[in-house]
Design an enzyme around this catalytic site. Structure first.
Site, PDB file in Angstrom:
ATOM      1  N   MET A  57       9.639  24.603  -2.041  1.00 49.56           N
ATOM      2  CA  MET A  57       8.870  23.550  -2.700  1.00 49.56           C
ATOM      3  C   MET A  57       9.762  22.593  -3.481  1.00 49.56           C
ATOM      4  O   MET A  57       9.582  21.376  -3.416  1.00 49.56           O
ATOM      5  CB  MET A  57       7.829  24.160  -3.640  1.00 49.56           C
ATOM      6  CG  MET A  57       6.993  23.095  -4.365  1.00 49.56           C
ATOM      7  SD  MET A  57       5.736  23.779  -5.456  1.00 49.56           S
ATOM      8  CE  MET A  57       4.489  24.259  -4.259  1.00 49.56           C
TER       9      MET A  57
ATOM     10  N   ARG B 220      -9.917   1.201  15.858  1.00 51.21           N
ATOM     11  CA  ARG B 220      -9.923   1.947  14.601  1.00 51.21           C
ATOM     12  C   ARG B 220     -11.048   1.360  13.763  1.00 51.21           C
ATOM     13  O   ARG B 220     -12.201   1.702  13.966  1.00 51.21           O
ATOM     14  CB  ARG B 220      -8.550   1.870  13.922  1.00 51.21           C
ATOM     15  CG  ARG B 220      -8.352   2.873  12.810  1.00 51.21           C
ATOM     16  CD  ARG B 220      -6.918   2.911  12.323  1.00 51.21           C
ATOM     17  NE  ARG B 220      -6.438   1.614  11.844  1.00 51.21           N
ATOM     18  CZ  ARG B 220      -5.224   1.429  11.318  1.00 51.21           C
ATOM     19  NH1 ARG B 220      -4.374   2.444  11.237  1.00 51.21           N
ATOM     20  NH2 ARG B 220      -4.863   0.242  10.914  1.00 51.21           N
TER      21      ARG B 220
ATOM     22  N   TYR C  89      13.178  31.703   2.068  1.00 47.38           N
ATOM     23  CA  TYR C  89      12.015  32.553   2.329  1.00 47.38           C
ATOM     24  C   TYR C  89      12.060  33.144   3.748  1.00 47.38           C
ATOM     25  O   TYR C  89      12.606  32.534   4.678  1.00 47.38           O
ATOM     26  CB  TYR C  89      10.724  31.745   2.168  1.00 47.38           C
ATOM     27  CG  TYR C  89      10.369  31.430   0.730  1.00 47.38           C
ATOM     28  CD1 TYR C  89      10.063  32.453  -0.166  1.00 47.38           C
ATOM     29  CD2 TYR C  89      10.330  30.121   0.270  1.00 47.38           C
ATOM     30  CE1 TYR C  89       9.726  32.168  -1.483  1.00 47.38           C
ATOM     31  CE2 TYR C  89      10.001  29.821  -1.039  1.00 47.38           C
ATOM     32  CZ  TYR C  89       9.699  30.865  -1.914  1.00 47.38           C
ATOM     33  OH  TYR C  89       9.369  30.568  -3.222  1.00 47.38           O
TER      34      TYR C  89
ATOM     35  N   LYS D 242       0.844  -1.195   0.000  1.00 43.80           N
ATOM     36  CA  LYS D 242       0.000   0.000   0.000  1.00 43.80           C
ATOM     37  C   LYS D 242       0.881   1.247   0.000  1.00 43.80           C
ATOM     38  O   LYS D 242       2.080   1.179   0.272  1.00 43.80           O
ATOM     39  CB  LYS D 242      -0.916   0.006   1.221  1.00 43.80           C
ATOM     40  CG  LYS D 242      -0.188   0.031   2.560  1.00 43.80           C
ATOM     41  CD  LYS D 242      -1.176   0.042   3.713  1.00 43.80           C
ATOM     42  CE  LYS D 242      -0.443   0.128   5.056  1.00 43.80           C
ATOM     43  NZ  LYS D 242      -1.373   0.259   6.181  1.00 43.80           N
TER      44      LYS D 242
END
Length: 830
Positions: free
Chosen positions: A774, A597, A725, A496
């Site tokens: 990014m 769950r 940034y 998965k």
């Protein structure tokens, strides 16, 4: 290849077998086989049904019999042996020992010189370089790739035929008393001990014991070649007394060495090595500068001097040494193709290995091989390319592109469609690459044909960040966990989340090839992708969504059922599809044993069982649950409570149905810590990908993934200037910084910025400074001698993903599953 034929009576005598045959006089043995998936020609092929902790070759006899194999070495007769009317069985007490006996007898039938190589590192490189250096005037048989084990050595030696006039075999051991078996098989005349290191140290009491065991290969050689600068090796050779019976050829810095190394000098891209031999100063140059290559080259130098070659000839040959490709690489290609790149060498044995790897990949129906001339094979080209053509046909290759004058001359030998070209340049300039579409493409070429030009064009264009996935390590980890399980316990492999970031069908194909019993995905579309890629293993879908039941039925995917709502939706879909009575939908029932769950509670079971019994087209395959804290010793009492509850609930459900219902609760950590709870199947997840979750597994798993990027630019930052940034980093002094081509869109978590994490350049830590962007991040390069374009390691075997996860305040699962699909995956097989 002109291989010796053995009669059935001869084979039975050699391996001390009881020959069970109605017509023993009809038996001829030419080929041997240990892996049913690698059958090429069935005629005169003898299959050894090897037994291991994880497998038994007896299981594959029926399949091989149907394919035409009629000769079998077994330790017990198959239950249906009476039905195999045309089969001949060699009954022995131990099939591995029988294989070794047959190979040893085959070796004794040849009088040619045999070079045997052992050591911790460099065996394969030295073997391959000796082949490069000597194949111009010798017909050489050698170990394929790294076939140096108790099984690999017999397979290597069996290749010897009457056309050979030199053999080169490598031998490796991981346990005491293994080498004496290999010595009797190889029986070398010339021995090379490359070096001694830490590999398999855990299985020996000391380094001295390990050296002594390895020296067992050389007890009957004429001469032993070794590096006397290695103190432990030198002392062990002296203390064992082995030199009382054999001659030695030592090399090193000491003037007492047969080949004294005076100095080495690196000039541009080559190393000049100066030495003294028989009182005369001599010199070679090699096109490599790293220390390991220098050591390997000197072993080869010493070997050729021992064989009587003049140094003038050796010097010319050494200049032409080329790198040895130690792995096949699998990459995404243009037009939805998959590229298997083995474009650094080309010989018959490595071609066969590469074709086997290609056959594992089921995602494309069409298979194309781009093959250069096979150089220095020792065979005449008619026989050689007749064998190559037969091999391609047997391996179900659909199209051949032959490049080179020899293969072009023999084009008519190939019965499959193809095109042939005089040179790589002619192919590049005339072949329309748009013809490649939805195919597996194997590039297999001798280095002089420069197939890397073809590889560059065929590769999908992506940026410089890539994830390497070691398929051999994945297989090792699968087998490691299998070795902990009872014999009949099945393995469900978790694929998965894009196989924890490692890839979908590529990983599933390998697991299918190595006989995993089940796969598990999170969502139906992941399972559909695997089905379209040719994966036919049973697949459990752990999060079946309402709209996806139709899709799951269509693609024979098996949903997890964790609630009455999900059960009703499935029943509704079954009614709408009007399924035939003999095609029930297989399901897996999830029960809640304490994680709270998903799953049915114990109070739900009576209603659940009654409900399912009203649906004849629902077949319960398994019942399972999740352990909440299998890797936490302090919570073991809770885990034992879960296991007890699961046993009670699971047996209630399974006992309510006629068919066998599998029970499974253990994950990777559970396999190691709670072996009493293996039940019928286990679910192997993060451990498969080389991340240990228990102390027991530390050092036992092999790292599967390496995440790398590249240094895009180097800049000087002055005191007071900012980077990234928000001016998130201010330079306290003048410094050097580097911009790395990986950012949070690739999966590098923003939390790792601002000096919370270090990347690695030339194995030196480079802290990330400022915010992660990014598509890139910025690192501090102070104290690192580096250049633009150099590799930058995010994690690898030396800097594990668990350490990166710790820096991010998370777990390895999250780091791996976050790696973006835009990051190129490169799969390789040693």
């Amino acid at each position: 290849m002109n291989h010796k034929l053995y009669t059935g009576i001869e084979v039975a005598g050699i391996i001390d077998a009881e020959l069970i045959s109605s017509a023993p006089e009809q038996i001829s043995v030419k080929d041997i086989l240990i892996d049913s998936r690698r059958l090429i020609a069935s005629e005169n092929c003898l299959f050894f049904a090897l037994e291991t902790a994880r497998n038994n070759g007896l299981k594959y006899i029926d399949e091989l019999y149907e394919k035409g194999v009629k000769l079998f070495v077994v330790s017990q007769l198959p239950e249906n042996s009476q039905k195999l009317k045309k089969a001949h069985f060699f009954l022995v007490s131990d099939t591995l020992k029988a294989l070794q006996k047959l190979a040893a007898a085959h070796r004794k039938s040849f009088q040619i010189p045999v070079i045997g190589i052992t050591g911790s590192n460099g065996k394969t490189i030295v073997k391959e370089w000796l082949y490069q250096l000597l194949s111009t005037d010798k017909n050489i048989v050698r170990s394929p790739k790294s076939y140096n084990s108790q099984i690999g050595v017999p397979l290597s030696v069996w290749q010897m035929n009457k056309e050979n006039n030199l053999a080169i075999f490598e031998a490796g051991i991981s346990m005491p008393e293994e080498m004496q078996k290999l010595q009797s098989i190889i029986n070398p005349d010339i021995g090379i001990f490359t070096n001694i290191g830490q590999a398999h140290a855990e299985n020996f009491m000391s380094n001295r014991q390990k050296i002594g065991e390895k020296l067992g290969l050389f007890t009957k050689v004429d001469v032993l070649i070794y590096n006397a600068d290695q103190k432990d090796l030198r002392e062990a050779i002296i203390s064992t007394g082995i030199l009382n019976n054999i001659r030695s050829f030592s090399w090193g810095k000491n003037e007492t060495c047969d080949l004294q190394i005076i100095h080495t000098t690196i000039e541009k891209k080559e190393t000049i090595i100066s030495g003294k031999y028989k009182e005369k100063e001599i010199q070679i140059a090699i096109p490599f500068t790293d220390r390991a290559s220098v050591e390997n080259a000197i072993h080869c130098w010493a070997s050729l001097l021992e064989l009587g070659y003049a140094n003038t000839s050796i010097r010319e040959r050494m200049k032409l040494l080329t790198p040895i490709a130690m792995r096949l690489e699998l990459k995404a290609g243009i037009n939805n193709c998959t590229i298997i790149n083995d474009a650094y060498n080309s010989d018959f044995n490595s071609l066969s290995i590469a074709l086997d790897f290609m056959k594992q990949q089921k995602q494309h129906q069409q298979k194309v091989v781009v093959l250069s001339d096979i150089l220095q094979s020792g065979q005449n080209e008619v026989d050689l390319y007749t064998e190559v053509a037969l091999l391609l046909e047997k391996k179900e290759v659909n199209f051949i592109i032959g490049i080179g004058q020899a293969i072009r001359r023999q084009a008519e030998k190939f019965n499959i469609p193809g095109q042939f070209f005089e040179s790589t340049d002619e192919f590049l300039s005339t072949y329309p690459f748009s013809n490649f579409s939805n195919q597996s493409i194997l590039l297999k070429g001798a280095r002089v044909f420069e197939f890397e030009q073809i590889s560059r064009i065929l590769q999908q264009k992506v940026h410089e960040t890539f994830l390497e996935i070691n398929l051999d390590a994945l297989t090792h980890n699968l087998n490691y966990f299998r070795s902990k399980l009872p014999e009949n316990t099945k393995v469900m492999a978790m694929v998965k989340a894009f196989s924890y970031g490692s890839g979908g069908f590529e990983i599933a194909n390998v697991l299918q090839f190595h006989h995993a019993d089940y796969l598990a995905v999170a969502y139906a579309d992941e399972g559909v992708e695997l089905r379209k890629a040719g994966v036919n293993l049973p697949i459990m879908v752990m999060n079946p969504e309402e709209y996806a039941f139709d899709t799951m039925i269509k693609h024979q995917l098996e949903p997890e059922i964790f609630s009455f709502r999900a059960l009703k939706l499935l029943q509704k879909t079954i009614r709408q599809n009007a399924l035939p009575q003999n095609k029930p939908v297989k399901v897996h029932i999830k029960i809640d044993t304490g994680m709270h769950r998903l799953g049915f509670s114990e109070d739900d079971l009576d209603e659940l069982i009654a409900n399912i019994k009203t649906s004849p087209l629902i077949l319960v395959q398994s019942v399972f649950s999740h352990l909440a804290a299998s890797d936490k010793p302090e919570l073991d009492d809770f885990t034992h409570e879960q296991i007890t509850r699961f046993r009670r609930m699971g047996e209630k459900i399974s006992g309510s149905f006629e068919q066998k219902v599998l029970l499974h609760i253990l994950n990777s950590a559970g396999i190691s810590r709670f072996p009493e709870a293996c039940f019928d199947m286990v679910r192997l997840g993060i451990g498969l990908y080389g991340v240990p979750t228990t102390e027991t597994d530390e050092g036992k798993l092999e790292n599967v993934t390496v995440l790398k990027s590249a240094l895009a630019q180097i800049k000087q930052l002055k005191k007071g200037e900012s980077a990234s940034y928000n001016r998130s980093f201010i330079a306290a002094e003048d410094m050097t910084i580097g911009i790395v081509s990986i950012g949070y869109a690739d999966g590098l978590m923003r939390a790792l910025g601002n000096e919370n994490c270090r990347l690695w350049i030339k194995d030196i830590p480079a802290p990330i400074i400022g915010d992660i962007c990014m598509d890139m991040c910025i690192v501090n390069l102070e104290g690192i001698d580096t250049h633009e374009g150099d590799d930058v390691v995010v994690f690898d075997s030396n800097h594990p993903v668990s350490a990166l996860a710790k820096s991010a305040g998370t777990i390895p699962y999250e780091i791996l599953s976050r790696i973006s699909r835009r990051v190129k995956r490169i799969y390789f097989h040693e």
